[in-house]
Design a protein around this motif. Structure first.
Motif, short mmCIF file in Angstrom:
data_model
loop_
_atom_site.label_atom_id
_atom_site.label_comp_id
_atom_site.label_asym_id
_atom_site.label_seq_id
_atom_site.Cartn_x
_atom_site.Cartn_y
_atom_site.Cartn_z
N SER A 264 -16.89 26.36 17.22
CA SER A 264 -18.02 26.42 16.31
C SER A 264 -18.60 25.02 16.17
N ILE A 265 -19.92 24.94 16.01
CA ILE A 265 -20.54 23.63 15.79
C ILE A 265 -20.56 23.25 14.31
N GLN A 266 -20.01 24.11 13.45
CA GLN A 266 -20.06 23.84 12.02
C GLN A 266 -19.42 22.51 11.65
N ALA A 267 -18.28 22.18 12.28
CA ALA A 267 -17.58 20.95 11.93
C ALA A 267 -18.44 19.72 12.21
N ASP A 268 -19.14 19.70 13.34
CA ASP A 268 -19.97 18.54 13.67
C ASP A 268 -21.14 18.39 12.71
N ILE A 269 -21.63 19.51 12.18
CA ILE A 269 -22.75 19.47 11.25
C ILE A 269 -22.31 18.93 9.89
N LEU A 270 -21.12 19.32 9.45
CA LEU A 270 -20.77 19.14 8.04
C LEU A 270 -19.72 18.07 7.75
N VAL B 84 -24.65 28.20 13.48
CA VAL B 84 -24.50 28.27 12.03
C VAL B 84 -25.78 28.84 11.42
N SER B 85 -25.62 29.71 10.44
CA SER B 85 -26.79 30.23 9.73
C SER B 85 -27.52 29.09 9.04
N SER B 86 -28.82 29.02 9.27
CA SER B 86 -29.62 27.94 8.70
C SER B 86 -30.19 28.29 7.32
N ILE B 87 -29.85 29.45 6.82
CA ILE B 87 -30.32 29.85 5.49
C ILE B 87 -29.38 29.25 4.45
N VAL B 88 -29.89 28.29 3.69
CA VAL B 88 -29.11 27.60 2.66
C VAL B 88 -29.46 28.21 1.31
N MET B 89 -28.47 28.78 0.66
CA MET B 89 -28.71 29.46 -0.60
C MET B 89 -29.29 28.49 -1.63
N GLY B 90 -30.37 28.89 -2.28
CA GLY B 90 -31.00 28.07 -3.30
C GLY B 90 -31.93 27.00 -2.79
N ASP B 91 -32.18 26.99 -1.47
CA ASP B 91 -33.09 25.99 -0.89
C ASP B 91 -34.50 26.58 -0.87
N PHE B 92 -35.37 26.05 -1.73
CA PHE B 92 -36.74 26.56 -1.81
C PHE B 92 -37.77 25.47 -1.50
N VAL B 93 -37.37 24.48 -0.70
CA VAL B 93 -38.26 23.38 -0.35
C VAL B 93 -39.46 23.92 0.45
N ASP C 197 -24.60 33.98 18.17
CA ASP C 197 -25.77 33.59 17.38
C ASP C 197 -25.64 34.09 15.95
N VAL C 198 -24.81 33.40 15.19
CA VAL C 198 -24.61 33.74 13.78
C VAL C 198 -25.92 33.64 13.01
N ASP C 199 -26.74 32.68 13.36
CA ASP C 199 -28.01 32.47 12.67
C ASP C 199 -28.89 33.71 12.76
N THR C 200 -29.01 34.27 13.96
CA THR C 200 -29.84 35.46 14.13
C THR C 200 -29.21 36.68 13.46
N ILE C 201 -27.90 36.81 13.54
CA ILE C 201 -27.23 37.94 12.90
C ILE C 201 -27.51 37.96 11.40
N VAL C 202 -27.35 36.80 10.76
CA VAL C 202 -27.58 36.71 9.31
C VAL C 202 -29.05 36.96 8.99
N ALA D 118 -18.03 39.57 14.60
CA ALA D 118 -16.97 39.99 15.51
C ALA D 118 -17.50 40.98 16.55
N GLU D 119 -18.39 41.85 16.14
CA GLU D 119 -18.99 42.78 17.10
C GLU D 119 -19.76 42.03 18.18
N GLU D 120 -20.45 40.97 17.80
CA GLU D 120 -21.19 40.18 18.78
C GLU D 120 -20.23 39.46 19.73
N VAL D 121 -19.13 38.95 19.20
CA VAL D 121 -18.13 38.30 20.06
C VAL D 121 -17.60 39.31 21.08
N VAL D 122 -17.27 40.51 20.63
CA VAL D 122 -16.76 41.54 21.54
C VAL D 122 -17.81 41.88 22.59
N ARG D 123 -19.07 42.00 22.19
CA ARG D 123 -20.14 42.30 23.15
C ARG D 123 -20.22 41.22 24.23
N ILE D 124 -20.14 39.96 23.82
CA ILE D 124 -20.23 38.86 24.78
C ILE D 124 -19.01 38.86 25.70
#
Length: 277
Positions: A117-123, A192-201, A235-240, A264-270
């Protein structure tokens, strides 16, 4: 240690006639929750990828090994041995034990597929040892360690700069190359999902880079990395986005049981598309 599960509806059982697929996960709760299991307040909410393969009647059992991940630059520096100074201290490393932080298992696994996952590099923010140069993730407040360990951390380490997209993707390309030296296992990356809860910028004038913008930059960088190396993107971003963040997300980073199931369904499909199943 591989964690092996076969679901019969009532209990866990072994079946030697069933083919076993080994997945090595190098990431944090995003990969673990979706593919291994999700527990909330001590209750099992989602029982992992075998729920999907069982429902699809694929005749396989998925064995999962998960290691937490601090960051790509730390993985490239890891030598497979915990530095003595770290090993001899009772540091509160919580979900990032020293063995995992300095492990080289990613490059030595015999798994049928490797999932990052690229989450660690982002955060993640790391500290660097001033003398020896190794990187460490210390996730908790310094107040949680002894006065002697706290003094050592303050004196011996300095902050390591956050990774930008270019350095992260260069690191990931090297990690992919190292993995492929001894293995032809398919490699998948969660974005990573780019939707940040409470971000209304709605106006970014004068703002530094926001978290949602940073996530989008890394997700785009991962697309270029896939083009260059042939790795697959979960593509977690698109799934969300497709199913609704308010419906799937517990908070900015964590998915609920339905979100984990969809990923998990997407992982199995891939994996099926790549011939692993």
């Amino acid at each position: 240690m591989w964690a092996t599960y076969r679901f019969t509806g009532k209990s866990l059982a072994k079946d030697d006639a069933v083919r076993r697929i080994n997945l090595f996960l190098k990431g944090n709760l995003d990969v673990r929750d979706s593919l291994h299991s999700l527990r909330l307040n001590g209750k099992l909410e989602w029982n992992g990828v075998n729920e999907i393969v069982r429902a699809q009647g694929r005749g396989v059992v998925v064995r999962v090994r998960h290691e937490t991940w601090t960051r790509s630059d730390a993985l490239l520096k890891a030598e497979g041995k915990v530095p003595d100074e770290v090993a001899h201290r009772a540091l509160a490393l919580t979900s990032f034990p020293a063995l995992s932080q300095f492990s080289r298992a990613t490059f030595e696994t015999d798994a049928d597929a490797i999932i990052f996952s690229i989450q660690a590099d982002i955060l993640n923010s790391l500290i660097r040892h001033k003398r020896d140069g190794y990187l460490l993730l210390y996730p908790g407040p310094l107040a949680h360690c002894s006065p002697a360990d706290r003094d050592w951390l303050i004196k011996a380490f300095e902050p390591a700069p956050a990774l930008d997209v270019e350095h992260s993707m260069a690191n990931l390309a090297e990690i992919i190359e190292r993995c492929r030296r001894d293995s032809d296992a398919p490699i998948l990356f969660y974005n990573v999902s780019s939707i940040v809860m409470g971000d209304f910028v709605h106006c970014y004038s004068g703002l530094e880079e926001t978290l949602s913008t940073r996530i989008k930059r890394f997700n785009l960088g991962l697309i270029d990395l896939s083009r260059a190396t042939g790795v697959s993107i979960v593509d977690v971003d698109t799934i969300v986005a497709s199913h609704g963040a308010n419906r799937l997300k517990i908070d900015t980073l964590h998915l609920n049981a339905e979100g984990c199931r969809l990923v998990a369904e997407e992982v199995v499909r891939i994996l099926a598309d790549l011939g692993c199943l």
